[in-house]
Design a protein around this motif. Sequence first.
Motif, PDB file in Angstrom:
ATOM      1  N   ARG A   1       0.264   4.211 -19.645  1.00 45.76           N
ATOM      2  CA  ARG A   1       1.073   5.062 -20.495  1.00 45.76           C
ATOM      3  C   ARG A   1       2.029   4.184 -21.069  1.00 45.76           C
TER       4      ARG A   1
ATOM      5  N   PRO B   1       6.307   7.828 -18.938  1.00 48.37           N
ATOM      6  CA  PRO B   1       6.499   8.957 -18.854  1.00 48.37           C
ATOM      7  C   PRO B   1       6.598   9.409 -17.447  1.00 48.37           C
TER       8      PRO B   1
ATOM      9  N   ASP C   1      -1.570  12.539 -21.614  1.00 51.73           N
ATOM     10  CA  ASP C   1      -1.788  13.734 -20.671  1.00 51.73           C
ATOM     11  C   ASP C   1      -0.486  14.424 -20.326  1.00 51.73           C
ATOM     12  N   ARG C   2       0.437  13.756 -20.037  1.00 47.90           N
ATOM     13  CA  ARG C   2       1.783  14.295 -19.871  1.00 47.90           C
ATOM     14  C   ARG C   2       2.210  15.158 -21.098  1.00 47.90           C
ATOM     15  N   HIS C   3       1.963  14.740 -22.083  1.00 50.83           N
ATOM     16  CA  HIS C   3       2.530  15.130 -23.456  1.00 50.83           C
ATOM     17  C   HIS C   3       1.731  16.574 -23.587  1.00 50.83           C
TER      18      HIS C   3
ATOM     19  N   TYR D   1       2.910  19.410 -21.675  1.00 48.04           N
ATOM     20  CA  TYR D   1       4.176  19.662 -21.777  1.00 48.04           C
ATOM     21  C   TYR D   1       3.878  20.792 -23.042  1.00 48.04           C
TER      22      TYR D   1
ATOM     23  N   LYS E   1      11.469  16.641 -23.238  1.00 47.13           N
ATOM     24  CA  LYS E   1      10.621  16.139 -21.815  1.00 47.13           C
ATOM     25  C   LYS E   1      10.205  14.572 -21.780  1.00 47.13           C
ATOM     26  N   THR E   2       9.840  13.931 -22.879  1.00 42.24           N
ATOM     27  CA  THR E   2       9.408  12.779 -22.764  1.00 42.24           C
ATOM     28  C   THR E   2      10.450  11.578 -23.569  1.00 42.24           C
TER      29      THR E   2
END
Length: 661
Positions: free
Chosen positions: A182, A190, A479-481, A484, A503-504
């Motif tokens: 990432r 992240p 994947d985190r994005h 969210y 958030k990022t």
Amino acid sequence: MCGICGTAGFADTELLNRMVRLMAHRGPDDRGVFVTSDRMFGLGNCRLSIIDLSSAGHMPMRNEDETVWITYNGEIYNFHSIRTELQKLGHSFRSQADTEVLIHGYEEWGVRLLERLNGMFGLALVDLRKKPARLLLARDRFGIKPVYYTLAGDRLVYASEIKAILLAPGIARDVDLNALHRYLAFLWVPGPETLFKGIYKLPPGHYLEWSQREYSLHCYWNLRFPPASANGKRAERDLSVELLEILRRAVKRHLISDVPVGVFLSGGLDSSTILALAAELTNEPVKSYTITYRPEDGFLEQSDADRVFARLAARRLGANHHEIEVNPDIVDLLPKVVWHLDEPVADPAAISTYLICREGRPEVKVLLSGQGADEVFAGYRLHWTHRLASILERIPRPLRQAFARFPLGAMPGISRWLPGVRPGLILAVHRYWDKLLAGVDIDPERRYIFYRSYYTDDQEFAMYTPQLRQALPGALAGDRHLAYFRDVPDANFLDRMLYVDVKTFLTELNLTYCDKLSSAASVEVRVPFLDSEVVDFMSRMPPQMKLHGLKSKYIFRRAVEGVVPPEIVQRRKAAFGAPIRSWLRRDLHAMVDDLLSERTLRQRGYFEPAVVRSMVEQDRRGEGDHTMRLWALLTLELWHKTFIDSARGSLEAAPCSASVF
């Protein structure tokens, strides 16, 4: 601003003192530690005195009967009103510090206190009244102030900086390979993971409770937007007038201090607005600070107009302006910056932040920054790029591809031959349109991720060694994005992008480097645009008032008309960065050849040397702009040598370049 640290499940006074000393740059004015009688909890603090400079503000701080103890980093801007409310409820105060308000507020409301706070904070509170006793760790809504933690068996270790955690016994220094994947995509990691396996960031708007050797994580606040179907009824004029008054109140709160306060001034809309409102609220000229680099260093960057607009803003607004031209020894400075960052954050703005704070520190302890405005008011180019991409979708793909080949493809080669046009500007236009066209056919959520990233997953895997590819089967950098985006499925897509930004990009990049590098210079940076009242108001603002056609920050611009010089209100956004293209090709040429050499890369085992070398050579010949990719790889290798390869004791002093490579 301070540094906090501590332990739960064990307590070692010498360890706490070492952790505090390691973070002394965060708080050079005072320091202290506290260990409970059963040695189950330990707290440490190094203090930068901002509110109540007396010894009454010493931390760790206790309540009257010594049953509640706190170590705290940050500022609570509504502490006066909370203090007044608590006094009416019968609480007595020994100091004027906002820290004591937190203690009594916790006594009165428990964890519900967190919902009332308008400010920035990372705090640890030990409650000995409860049986069994418990630890509360908490972080502000946006993660302006950091809190890191790790579990070593049934023991908890936490701090404002990871390097302090690494001093504790039993803490492994292993690389989280998924976090590495990432990092390369975004230039930062992240959350909640860090690049250290098993060390985590406490998420913004969350608190952690630890008791009886077990812990739980809880969310106390989250950003929310109305559904896309909602229709705002209020007139534009009314909204802009109210927004200006809210901004005035926010800046007034952020000016509360017992030490001198100044303003970062880039000459852009955000910093100029803060300067204008601060000038209205103070009796003396506001100290403003602008950092510039030599014109020859910025030749390959898209703009060096900050100094021109900053002078204009300072002159019109009556500021006591400081323009600081720097020519840093980047070979010596970069390893120091990496040490202060704790984990690699490959944004050159970190260097500029450190330099401006270092130069301003003799006169001010506090600087106000415009960070957060782009996430709150929709100011990033990405926000209107999404709309532009949606329009370009209607153009047949063969025509778009032809444009990508020529004339767009010819732009880098002809940039040096256009008189009166900066090569850096031509390169920036080429980068933008090349990326824009490449993302047109992607679905909106993944398009957002594509525009935010510097590699696709496939491009990263093509650079990896077979061993690293095998260790990361099916890894997805974004994947985190995507998760969210799923948090706000019903909001307008602009608001969904802003949610993911907050958030990022805001928390993990901008606020992270700002905290670490301002702290390195013992300066506190405050961000008025992340004031709770401002954010709450803008979260309810109709999307078309934020992005009007392709006009970014629309209602914000309307609100400050007549307050900020018109040339600045209409100025296009310019990045706050540093001349890294010149640095990489000149000052850091030898460092790049050493740290990204075939020998070094093979020893590290992450990347195929031929792929990396190809990027280096293309960049140097001007055949491709791999600047940010190379900066990320260089930063990563410096981080690896500093934190993973080095002995534990070597962490207790910032490195110089000679000791790193």
